[in-house]
Scaffold this motif. Sequence first.
Motif, mmCIF file in Angstrom:
data_model
loop_
_atom_site.group_PDB
_atom_site.id
_atom_site.type_symbol
_atom_site.label_atom_id
_atom_site.label_comp_id
_atom_site.label_asym_id
_atom_site.label_seq_id
_atom_site.Cartn_x
_atom_site.Cartn_y
_atom_site.Cartn_z
ATOM 1 N N PRO A 423 0.916 -1.356 -0.021
ATOM 2 C CA PRO A 423 0.080 -0.032 -0.022
ATOM 3 C C PRO A 423 0.786 1.265 -0.113
ATOM 4 O O PRO A 423 1.946 1.169 0.566
ATOM 5 C CB PRO A 423 -0.879 -0.014 1.262
ATOM 6 C CG PRO A 423 0.086 -0.984 2.310
ATOM 7 C CD PRO A 423 0.742 -1.753 1.265
ATOM 8 N N LEU A 424 0.577 2.449 -0.426
ATOM 9 C CA LEU A 424 1.242 3.650 -0.587
ATOM 10 C C LEU A 424 1.613 4.125 0.444
ATOM 11 O O LEU A 424 2.874 4.528 1.087
ATOM 12 C CB LEU A 424 0.642 4.750 -1.378
ATOM 13 C CG LEU A 424 1.062 4.790 -2.976
ATOM 14 C CD1 LEU A 424 0.832 3.536 -3.636
ATOM 15 C CD2 LEU A 424 0.298 5.898 -3.679
ATOM 16 N N ARG A 425 0.739 3.838 1.564
ATOM 17 C CA ARG A 425 1.180 4.428 2.930
ATOM 18 C C ARG A 425 2.225 3.729 3.764
ATOM 19 O O ARG A 425 2.751 4.057 4.673
ATOM 20 C CB ARG A 425 0.004 4.235 3.941
ATOM 21 C CG ARG A 425 -0.664 2.777 4.164
ATOM 22 C CD ARG A 425 -1.958 2.663 5.215
ATOM 23 N NE ARG A 425 -2.336 1.514 5.261
ATOM 24 C CZ ARG A 425 -3.130 0.764 4.720
ATOM 25 N NH1 ARG A 425 -3.932 1.560 3.677
ATOM 26 N NH2 ARG A 425 -3.803 -0.296 4.989
ATOM 27 N N TYR A 426 2.736 2.547 3.091
ATOM 28 C CA TYR A 426 3.803 1.722 3.609
ATOM 29 C C TYR A 426 5.171 2.591 3.377
ATOM 30 O O TYR A 426 6.031 2.442 4.165
ATOM 31 C CB TYR A 426 3.937 0.419 2.791
ATOM 32 C CG TYR A 426 5.357 -0.411 3.234
ATOM 33 C CD1 TYR A 426 5.378 -0.998 4.048
ATOM 34 C CD2 TYR A 426 6.440 -0.025 2.261
ATOM 35 C CE1 TYR A 426 6.504 -2.024 4.175
ATOM 36 C CE2 TYR A 426 7.497 -0.871 2.337
ATOM 37 C CZ TYR A 426 7.537 -1.791 3.557
ATOM 38 O OH TYR A 426 8.606 -2.675 3.746
ATOM 39 N N PHE A 427 5.061 3.500 2.373
ATOM 40 C CA PHE A 427 6.195 4.291 2.168
ATOM 41 C C PHE A 427 6.387 5.479 2.995
ATOM 42 O O PHE A 427 7.347 6.125 3.015
ATOM 43 C CB PHE A 427 6.370 4.584 0.748
ATOM 44 C CG PHE A 427 6.250 3.485 -0.260
ATOM 45 C CD1 PHE A 427 7.121 2.588 -0.361
ATOM 46 C CD2 PHE A 427 5.324 3.390 -1.156
ATOM 47 C CE1 PHE A 427 7.259 1.446 -1.309
ATOM 48 C CE2 PHE A 427 5.143 2.191 -2.077
ATOM 49 C CZ PHE A 427 5.913 1.278 -2.057
ATOM 50 N N PHE A 428 5.244 5.748 3.937
ATOM 51 C CA PHE A 428 5.417 6.848 4.760
ATOM 52 C C PHE A 428 6.004 6.517 6.254
ATOM 53 O O PHE A 428 5.395 5.496 6.611
ATOM 54 C CB PHE A 428 4.061 7.621 4.882
ATOM 55 C CG PHE A 428 3.563 8.152 3.625
ATOM 56 C CD1 PHE A 428 3.653 9.620 3.482
ATOM 57 C CD2 PHE A 428 3.015 7.536 2.752
ATOM 58 C CE1 PHE A 428 3.282 10.345 2.230
ATOM 59 C CE2 PHE A 428 2.551 8.146 1.353
ATOM 60 C CZ PHE A 428 2.883 9.641 1.306
#
Length: 499
Positions: A423-428
């Motif tokens: 998920p893109l939130r993984y990179f935050f």
Amino acid sequence: MHTIMAQEQVQVQDLAQQQKLTQTITKQQLLQAQLTELPITQLQERVNAEMDDNPALEISTEPADDAAYSETPDTIETPETFEQEERQSALDAALESIGRDDEDLPVYHGGMSNQEEREEVVYGQTESFYDQLKNQMGMAELTEQEERVMEYLIGSLDDDGLLRKPLHSIADELAIYHNVDVPEQQIERVLRKLQEFDPAGIGARSLQECLLLQIQRRKPSNLKALMLQTIEDYFELFTRKHWDKLQQQLRLTDLQAEVLIRELRKLNPKPGTSLGEVVGRSVQQITPDFIIDTQDDGTVTFTLNGGDIPELHVSQSFTDTLKEYQTNKDNMSRQMKEALLYTKKKVDAAQSFIEAIQVRRHTLIVTMQAIIQWQHRFFEEGDEALLRPMILKDIAEKTGLDLSTVSRVSNSKYAQTRWGTFPLRYFFSGYVSAEGEELSTREIKAALRDLIAAEDKCSPMSDDMLTKELAKKGYPIARRTVGKYREQLGIPVARLRRS
């Protein structure tokens, strides 16, 4: 005769000037926000529904643009500073082992590897977590407005089935982005109805509430009363597995304590995972919105996953009809004017929808470009420890997009990489500041996990010892921070790691 005197009441109107700050959003902005938030599978459903509803919207015969995008666009500048953002989970991850007896606990080897975590994503035509809950809505007595609130609540649940977003934030989002103005109290009432859905514990706002919801569904008994008392009054003892102290507080015999603990361990701290689980693996269908490719020379490119969404255009016949009507508008009958209004309405709606699709495409492209540029080293090597501190505000400043837009993109999209699907939130990740240096919380957690994986299992390290070892490795953080990160990783205290 009696004279009845009526007292005349005079209403006084007081006029006063008052300044009020209100936020308005146009229909087009609302449409763009809604489409941007949708992942590729739901966008496809929305496009099909729009085409069924609007005959002026047709499929273009021109081929779709499948261009690849680089991670280094000229229009994006890298910010020089990072902003701190605290993101603390309400779920106590240390209880991942709940439901297993102590004698059955395996020797701890540092938790699940990154590769195992990534393999949990399974592709297939299965009913999603979201769909299973929506199906239960049909059996609930809800008004039209409550249905919209319920759908938004379901969409706000995390993968564990818990609601970590505050109700006041949900009220604001519903008002701003969905034009649904409801007070917090009404959202709370709808949430209570959601918490009656299966599995028990769904929609809870904390681990404690999640477990209480499951216990409350049991039939009345002395055991149920003891379980409720444990979670309500002795929750900290329970989470720390201080069974002896718990037994003393409740004045239980050994047999009673054994039965109580066994039943408490049957509770599920992650009810969302039970919706579609096969041999402990999630079968939630995930379709990535981005396909990221890393070349051997370190070049990172990506493409948008267009799925089965066709290129759209406005029907030529509708456009020609509109021009014809407008040319002869001075000699129109009433019926022809009504036809003109209908045609114009459908053409305008088609153009607005196509424009919103294009805005979504642009938004996703610039957001992904910024993320890849910021986290380039991770996409090169796939090492979680290489993820730099990055928060939503960083990407918003980098792209020029609104913070809420970046949030909508990051909360609902997935990226497929050569290292796995995330998920893109993984990179935050947030950061901690130590001696003037910014350190990624994810990097510190990775170092902590490696330390515990390599420790002597006969003499595991305490949080104080782990703090000292991390300082030696260049991570000078407080002992309480070490304890917090250890719990977020689902790693038990030292005495429970001893083999």
